[in-house]
Structure formats: C-alpha cells, structure tokens
Design an enzyme around this catalytic site. Structure first.
Site, PDB file in Angstrom:
ATOM      1  N   HIS A 203     -61.572 -39.698 -41.552  1.00  0.00           N
ATOM      2  CA  HIS A 203     -61.963 -38.305 -41.800  1.00  0.00           C
ATOM      3  C   HIS A 203     -62.730 -38.166 -43.101  1.00  0.00           C
ATOM      4  CE1 HIS A 203     -58.848 -36.793 -44.727  1.00  0.00           C
ATOM      5  NE2 HIS A 203     -58.069 -37.703 -44.196  1.00  0.00           N
ATOM      6  N   ASP A 213     -57.744 -40.156 -50.506  1.00  0.00           N
ATOM      7  CA  ASP A 213     -57.588 -39.560 -49.174  1.00  0.00           C
ATOM      8  C   ASP A 213     -58.648 -38.506 -48.952  1.00  0.00           C
ATOM      9  OD1 ASP A 213     -56.733 -38.377 -46.844  1.00  0.00           O
ATOM     10  OD2 ASP A 213     -54.845 -37.636 -47.636  1.00  0.00           O
ATOM     11  N   GLU A 250     -59.681 -32.843 -40.674  1.00  0.00           N
ATOM     12  CA  GLU A 250     -58.432 -33.584 -40.440  1.00  0.00           C
ATOM     13  C   GLU A 250     -57.277 -32.937 -41.176  1.00  0.00           C
ATOM     14  OE1 GLU A 250     -55.350 -36.783 -41.227  1.00  0.00           O
ATOM     15  OE2 GLU A 250     -56.462 -35.542 -42.622  1.00  0.00           O
ATOM     16  N   GLU A 251     -57.535 -32.521 -42.418  1.00  0.00           N
ATOM     17  CA  GLU A 251     -56.437 -32.021 -43.251  1.00  0.00           C
ATOM     18  C   GLU A 251     -55.833 -30.735 -42.709  1.00  0.00           C
ATOM     19  OE1 GLU A 251     -55.026 -33.772 -45.250  1.00  0.00           O
ATOM     20  OE2 GLU A 251     -56.411 -35.132 -46.259  1.00  0.00           O
ATOM     21  N   ASP A 279     -57.597 -44.033 -42.678  1.00  0.00           N
ATOM     22  CA  ASP A 279     -57.597 -42.745 -43.372  1.00  0.00           C
ATOM     23  C   ASP A 279     -57.656 -43.078 -44.858  1.00  0.00           C
ATOM     24  OD1 ASP A 279     -56.759 -40.388 -44.648  1.00  0.00           O
ATOM     25  OD2 ASP A 279     -55.644 -39.708 -42.906  1.00  0.00           O
ATOM     26  N   HIS A 373     -52.889 -35.403 -52.154  1.00  0.00           N
ATOM     27  CA  HIS A 373     -53.259 -34.013 -51.857  1.00  0.00           C
ATOM     28  C   HIS A 373     -53.283 -33.115 -53.099  1.00  0.00           C
ATOM     29  CE1 HIS A 373     -52.469 -34.079 -47.223  1.00  0.00           C
ATOM     30  NE2 HIS A 373     -53.310 -35.004 -47.605  1.00  0.00           N
TER      31      HIS A 373
HETATM   32 ZN   LIG Z   1     -56.278 -38.321 -45.006  1.00  0.00          ZN
END
Ligand SMILES: [Zn+2]
Length: 566
Positions: A203, A213, A250-251, A279, A373
């Site tokens: 993603h 990420d 994706e998130e 990922d 995140h």
């Molecule tokens: Zn991810």
C-alpha cells in the site's frame, strides 16, 4: 457527550467480565482501554456491545513506550506525546468500503445506507490518545483497584473508575464523505502464459509520513520494479505475467486492494497464481514471514539465496539462528525450522486469500518499532534506528523479487501441499486438545477429519512426486510439458477449493475454511476458524457444522489435486 470514565484494560471480553465481578457496569459510560492483544476495531466493537457510549484507546508505556526501552529521539520507542492512529473498522466482519461489502466501489454499484454500514463501523465515538494525556485521565480514577492483569506501567496503582469522580467530555469530529482512491497497477506480460498472474502488492497511503509503514515496502517495490525493467531491457521476459500493485486506502480498511479484488474477482480466480504482499518491509533486522503452507518451501529457498547485510550469513541462517535461540529453553529440537506464521488480517493479502482463495504471503524485517502509526514514523527514525544504512531495504527487494521471479518463471510451480496437510493436522490436534480441556470432546467426531487429512496428505505427496517427474521430463517432451501445465493449474486451484461460497458463520465475506482472522483477535489468524470459535463459545452445534465444512473443503482440495495429475 459527558459520562463517567471506566478503565477497561485491553477492552476484550475477559476484561469486561473482570469489571462485572468488581461490580462496575460500563453501560452509559466512556471506557478507556489500552492497545495490545487485539486489533483496535475489536476494542471499539466490544465496548459498544457492552453498552459503553464512547471509547478512548491509548498506548500504555508497558507495551508501547518507556517500559520497553529508550524513547524517541533517544531510542526507537514511543515518546509520551505520541498516539497511535488507526482504523476501527470491523475488519473481521468485512474489509474494504463499508458501503459496498463483496462488491466493487465503482460507479453503478448500489451503496448501503450509513445505518446498514454500522454492521462494519462503530456507532460510538472512538478516540486514540497519547500516553501523557491518558495518564491524566487514569491517575485520578477511584473505584476498585487493579483487577488481575489490569496494571500497566504508569507509576501508580490503576483503579477502574466508573464513579462520578472522573467524568470525561468526549467529542469527535467525523468527516463522512466518499472520496476517490487510486490504485496504481503495472504489468509485465508473460511470454508463454500471459493468463497466469503473479501479483505483488504494497500500500501507498500512510498515517503521517509512514517511513516504515508503508514506505519501506514501497521503496522495495520500486526497486524491484526497476530491476525488472533492467532485465526486460536485457531481453528477459517472464514466462507468466507479473502484476505490481500500489494500493491506496489500506489504512482506512484495506480499501484499495479489497475493491480491486472484488472488481476483478472472476478473472483473479481464473488467473492468479499467488499474491505476494509486503506492507512494512523494514523496521529492524529480523526476518519474518507469514504464508499459506504450500509456499513455505519457496520462501525458505529464497531466503537461502539472499545475504543478511549485517552478519554476512544468508537470511535463512540468520532467521534460523534467531529462532533457535528463542526456542532454546522450550524446544530442544535444534533442527526444527523457523516458524512461518498464519495469515490473519490487517494488510492487503486479506481479500486475495480469504475472499478469493489465492495462495498468499506476507513478509518483512522487524525490530524495536515504537512509532507505529504516528508522526515519528519518519525518515529520522528510519535513518537512526530502523535501518540506518538502508541495507535491509535492499534485502527486502531482493527477496520479494526472487520469490516473484521463481513463481513467474518456474516450469513447475513450486507449491507443496504436504506442508499444508501437516499444518492442518496440527491445527486440528490442537483444537481437539482444547476441546478435551473444555469437556467438549463428545461433540467432535475425529475420524472423518483425520480421514480427510490423511487422504489430502497422501495426494499431496503423490502430486509432488509427479511434479518433480514432469519438471525433469518437460524439457524434452511436449506431452510432459502439457501435463505439467495441467498440474500447475491444479496446484493453484487447490487453494481455491478451501473457499466455501456460503462464507463463514455470521460473516459471509470471509470464505476461506482454514484461515481467517478471529472475531476477537481482529488481526491475528484463528485457523480452522468457525470450528475454533465454536469451541471458544462452547457451541457444539456450530462446532459440528464448522468441522463438517472444513472437511468438505479438504475433500474438494484433495479432488482438485487428484484431477491435476490424471
Ligand atoms: Zn501498512
């Protein structure tokens, strides 16, 4: 809204049982729960189901902060003012656009109403919080003091609250709108088998900077693409088609990949050889992989051919040595292979494996990753802690490209269903033990399952022998080459056979009878899903039904393998 606050530990069903025992009711109250032990969407759903009117999720320093080590910028762990963002969609019900379950979110597809979509998203407001702010809410709580397991790493005894001493005013500002997402899909047509697709996916959307990420994965994908480009210029063309997918959204809930997979479902079921997900490619030096068991041997073989940048050993050796160290006390078997985990959910392989039955893998290099995140998942973090020389990024690209090329170029597809059969047998044996511990064994007839697994095992072994024979002969004999292609198709279709069109109990989008995320784990896989969940629920009717469907799926896969070598 304003309501008394209750500290509900991880926010999972046993935590609410503990609260009930302590005489604390969460109905009409706001709960604060810590990250850990499940996907955050599960915490939101369980809070809502228990009658809470709001849910705050924070990172306790015990799991994700100073109790783990030095915090950013001194070390890689989460600083006090950092919160973990993330989706609270009920991904274990269905991923993708909440308004179009099972169908592509393209013009012309009817949308659910928001009211209907509440089957897949929380009704109550949910808010992530950094731990310096969470501390201000938890420290003054009164009420019963730390039920077993409730204490985190703040330096005071945790009370559960629920009294009027601490009331929270919670207001979230939601922006419910439809927006356009962009998947970028590139393809290299296969020279001999254009209609057989090896799919690589990663993603592209991130919470804030996303150096780890997903951009470590995106960097690896771009490097792999560049290498393929170089090879093409030098005259190489893969035997089968390679498709590279850069997913959007994706998130928010695996949206870009799910909608693309739903839109192309028929073609994917006919043509997809495998789906290879990356990922997070790198946040440290430790290789890890999750995969369907039929691809374990391929993954291990690829790790033998790529060097670990730090030690100079192969990735395989570094991976095995580390696994052996971790196992040393519990398992004296020095020759056991490092474990390749099961696929649950939480990344873009979900629609491919669990909705369509396409053999899938996921992998990366892990380490002390305390900025997940958050705004600290940045170039600074990566260049100081994660992969300062960016060498593991290279290793990730080499591994991913190697696996894709072997699947795209091999005459005989390197799938091994013996590993699959053994793994399913282990899952079943574990479940039977669990059932015995719960005095539910009378509900299980072990024989039909053991027979089905035995037949599957025998067939898998026979097919592997046949495959090796045909690979050896196919260079010289066109009849053997044709047979091999027929066998390859069966190796792909055997995974499809695990799909039951009725779907899993209460969640029809998930259709794979062996692998799905658990309802209360959210990300983590719960193999033999419906059977296992029924044992947890002590529901013997569902246990029987679940096991029957698993047995049928194994029989279908066995038949597919059998027909492939006729
Ligand atoms: Zn991810």
């Amino acid at each position: 809204m304003t309501a008394p606050l209750v500290y509900a530990n991880y926010g999972l069903p046993p935590d609410y049982e503990a609260l009930e025992k302590a005489g604390v009711d969460v109905k009409g109250k706001i709960v604060i729960v810590r990250y850990g032990n499940s996907f955050r969407g599960v915490k939101a759903k369980v809070a809502q189901d228990h009658g809470a009117v709001g849910c705050i999720i924070y990172s306790d320093p015990a799991e994700d902060g100073y109790a783990q080590g030095d915090i950013y910028p001194k070390g890689p762990w989460r600083p006090v003012a950092s919160g973990q963002r993330g989706s609270v969609q009920f991904l274990f019900q269905y991923p993708g656009d909440p308004l179009t379950p099972g169908k592509p979110a393209i013009p012309g597809t009817p949308r659910l109403s928001l009211e209907e979509a509440y089957a897949d998203i929380p009704r109550i407001p949910v808010q992530p919080l950094a731990y310096d702010e969470a501390r201000k809410l938890i420290e003054p709580l009164k009420g019963p003091v730390r039920p077993r397991g409730f204490q985190g790493a703040f330096p005071f005894p945790y009370h559960v609250g629920g009294t009027n001493d601490v009331r929270v005013h919670l207001k979230t500002d939601m922006d419910y709108q439809s927006r356009t997402l962009w998947d970028v899909v590139a393809r290299i047509d296969g020279a001999a088998e254009k209609d057989r697709w090896v799919i690589m996916g990663n993603h592209r959307d991130a919470w804030v900077f996303g150096a780890v990420d997903p951009n470590s994965g995106t960097a690896a994908m771009l490097e792999t693409a560049r290498a393929f480009g170089r090879l093409l210029k030098n005259g190489w063309q893969p035997r089968r088609t390679i498709i590279l997918c850069s997913w959007d959204g994706e998130e928010y809930g695996l949206i870009g990949s799910t909608e693309w997979a739903e839109e192309n479902a028929d073609e994917l079921q006919q043509k997809a050889v495998a789906y290879l997900n990356v990922d997070v490619a790198v946040n440290g030096p430790n290789y890890n992989a999750a995969s369907v068991p039929s691809l374990w041997k391929l993954i291990r073989a690829a790790t033998r051919d790529v060097r670990d940048p730090k030690t100079g050993k192969t990735i395989y050796q570094q991976w095995q040595d580390r696994a052996r160290e971790q196992r040393a006390e519990t398992d004296p078997d020095l020759n056991a292979e490092a474990r390749i985990g099961p696929l649950g959910s939480g990344s873009d392989y979900t629609p491919f494996l669990q909705h369509l039955g396409i053999p899938s893998t996921d992998m990366g290099f892990g380490g002390d990753y305390g900025v997940y995140h958050s705004a600290y998942d940045s170039f600074y973090w990566m260049s100081h802690f994660g992969d300062p020389d960016f060498l593991y990024h290279i290793a990730a690209a080499q591994l991913w490209g190697t696996i894709a090329m072997r699947l795209a170029d091999a005459d005989g597809l390197p799938f091994d269903y013996t590993d699959y059969a053994n793994q399913v047998r282990d899952y079943f044996n574990e479940s039977v033990l669990l059932a015995k511990r719960r005095n539910l064994e009378s509900a299980i007839d072990e024989k039909p399952m053991n027979d089905a697994v035995k037949n599957f095992t025998d067939e898998a072994a026979r097919v592997e022998k046949e495959r090796q024979k045909l690979v050896a002969e196919s260079e010289k004999s066109s009849a053997s080459a044709a047979k091999l292609r027929h066998l390859n198709d069966a190796l792909i279709a055997a995974e499809r056979a695990f799909i039951d069109d009725r779907g899993l109990l209460g969640r029809p989008w998930y259709r794979h009878e062996i692998y799905a995320p658990g309802i209360f784990t959210g990300y983590a896989a719960q193999p033999l899903t419906d059977f296992r969940q029924a044992l947890d629920d002590r529901n013997t009717t569902n246990a029987k039904e679940g096991l029957d469907r698993i047995i049928s799926a194994i029989k279908r896969a066995t038949d597919v393998l059998k027909k492939g070598s006729e």
